[in-house]
Enzyme design. Structure first.
Site, PDB file in Angstrom:
ATOM      1  N   LYS A   1       4.698  22.769 -18.656  1.00 53.72           N
ATOM      2  CA  LYS A   1       4.372  24.182 -18.800  1.00 53.72           C
ATOM      3  C   LYS A   1       5.448  24.944 -19.571  1.00 53.72           C
ATOM      4  O   LYS A   1       5.439  26.173 -19.596  1.00 53.72           O
ATOM      5  CB  LYS A   1       4.156  24.807 -17.424  1.00 53.72           C
ATOM      6  CG  LYS A   1       3.005  24.157 -16.652  1.00 53.72           C
ATOM      7  CD  LYS A   1       2.775  24.845 -15.342  1.00 53.72           C
ATOM      8  CE  LYS A   1       1.646  24.173 -14.567  1.00 53.72           C
ATOM      9  NZ  LYS A   1       1.352  24.873 -13.308  1.00 53.72           N
TER      10      LYS A   1
ATOM     11  N   ARG B   1      -0.549  28.792  -1.716  1.00 56.86           N
ATOM     12  CA  ARG B   1      -1.542  28.837  -2.791  1.00 56.86           C
ATOM     13  C   ARG B   1      -2.948  28.927  -2.211  1.00 56.86           C
ATOM     14  O   ARG B   1      -3.222  28.437  -1.120  1.00 56.86           O
ATOM     15  CB  ARG B   1      -1.460  27.567  -3.645  1.00 56.86           C
ATOM     16  CG  ARG B   1      -0.138  27.337  -4.359  1.00 56.86           C
ATOM     17  CD  ARG B   1       0.095  28.340  -5.461  1.00 56.86           C
ATOM     18  NE  ARG B   1       1.291  28.020  -6.228  1.00 56.86           N
ATOM     19  CZ  ARG B   1       1.275  27.453  -7.426  1.00 56.86           C
ATOM     20  NH1 ARG B   1       0.128  27.102  -7.975  1.00 56.86           N
ATOM     21  NH2 ARG B   1       2.393  27.209  -8.070  1.00 56.86           N
TER      22      ARG B   1
ATOM     23  N   PRO C   1      -0.077  29.317 -15.898  1.00 60.52           N
ATOM     24  CA  PRO C   1      -1.092  28.640 -16.699  1.00 60.52           C
ATOM     25  C   PRO C   1      -1.050  27.136 -16.483  1.00 60.52           C
ATOM     26  O   PRO C   1      -0.017  26.569 -16.145  1.00 60.52           O
ATOM     27  CB  PRO C   1      -0.709  29.006 -18.131  1.00 60.52           C
ATOM     28  CG  PRO C   1       0.743  29.299 -18.066  1.00 60.52           C
ATOM     29  CD  PRO C   1       0.975  29.927 -16.722  1.00 60.52           C
ATOM     30  N   GLU C   2      -2.198  26.513 -16.659  1.00 59.96           N
ATOM     31  CA  GLU C   2      -2.268  25.062 -16.578  1.00 59.96           C
ATOM     32  C   GLU C   2      -1.677  24.450 -17.850  1.00 59.96           C
ATOM     33  O   GLU C   2      -1.532  25.108 -18.885  1.00 59.96           O
ATOM     34  CB  GLU C   2      -3.726  24.617 -16.427  1.00 59.96           C
ATOM     35  CG  GLU C   2      -4.495  25.330 -15.334  1.00 59.96           C
ATOM     36  CD  GLU C   2      -4.273  24.747 -13.957  1.00 59.96           C
ATOM     37  OE1 GLU C   2      -3.936  23.566 -13.851  1.00 59.96           O
ATOM     38  OE2 GLU C   2      -4.449  25.498 -12.980  1.00 59.96           O
TER      39      GLU C   2
END
Length: 282
Positions: A51, A250, A2-3
């Site tokens: 995070k 990525r 998650p950001e």
């Protein structure tokens, strides 16, 4: 993963449900802490750090959790049925008279002294949504290795904490550079860092990681997840590829016309037109 803005919202939800209340139930379903008893301790706060999530209790204890790819915290009202997954996926339960927080599939669950938090988050760079935000230090860390691809440098939480793959791709677009551009070649790294801060601040209380300012589905991002669709700025089809080496590579997205720098060959040369061509190293 998650950001940082998503983690911020999770922390805010947990803080609202738990802070200021004594724990009426507490169950850490991981072998190392299965016998830990937190019942009766008051929850002081739940805070994000990049995070990471830090739930602090009276008596100088902190529960550190990280969501990574599959973890999730859900909050339920007293008596409400838990619906976040099967019982065997529950890793942590924190309950008060006001509600119960249930952590599903959490890959990281660690109970430690609050004074030892630096051991787990001390390596992180300035937090884009935190009280320690320092844009000068963030730029310094980014440029410490000028030969790194900009996406890689932005995703490195030791440089600045909170950026995930969505924002890394979108920041490359707004900076007008491809994901493979060396960070030392950025024309205005200070502006990029400030834009990163603005993006996360704008989204910390809403879902969607909206970077265009348009909340309509399909229009929320400039390039991320838009492979083959028209660039919102020039209508050239957005290209997609992989950056980095497996297993840490990525997905990346970029506009072959709007973004300058190195990139693999793609088919899409001019605004609004297809045709054989390659991204410019402009």
């Amino acid at each position: 993963m998650p950001e940082g803005d998503s983690v911020y919202r999770v922390a805010a939800r947990l803080h609202e449900a738990l802070a200021g209340q004594p724990l009426t139930s507490a169950d850490l379903r991981v072998p190392a802490y299965a016998t830990a008893d937190l019942t009766g301790r008051r929850v002081l706060e739940v805070a994000p750090r990049g995070k990471h999530l830090l739930a602090r209790f009276e008596g100088g204890l902190t529960l550190h959790t990280h969501l990574r790819m599959d973890g999730r915290w859900e909050v339920y009202r007293p008596g409400e049925r838990w619906t976040g997954g099967p019982d065997w996926q529950v890793r942590a339960v924190l309950g008060t008279d006001r509600g119960t927080a249930v952590g599903y599939r959490l890959p990281v669950v660690e109970l430690l002294r609050t004074t030892d938090e630096q051991r787990i988050v001390g390596h992180l760079g300035p937090d884009l949504l935190g009280p320690d935000w320092d844009p000068v230090e963030a730029v310094r860390r980014l440029l410490a290795r000028p030969g790194r691809p900009v996406v890689e440098a932005l995703l490195d939480q030791r440089n600045l904490a909170g950026i995930g793959n969505v924002y890394a791709n979108e920041l490359c677009f707004v900076a007008g550079v491809t994901p493979w551009t060396e960070v030392g070649e950025l024309p205005h790294p200070d502006r990029l860092v400030e834009r990163a801060r603005q993006m996360l601040e704008a989204n910390k209380l809403r879902p969607g990681h909206i970077t265009t300012g348009d909340t309509r589905p399909g229009y929320q991002h400039w390039v991320y997840g838009r492979a083959g669709r028209p660039c919102p700025r020039c209508v050239t089809p957005v290209a997609a590829g992989r950056q980095g080496s497996p297993p840490r590579d990525r997905a990346v997205f970029w506009c072959p016309y709007c973004q300058r720098g190195p990139a693999p060959e793609v088919t899409a040369a001019r605004p609004g037109r297809g045709g054989a061509g390659r991204p410019r190293g402009r």
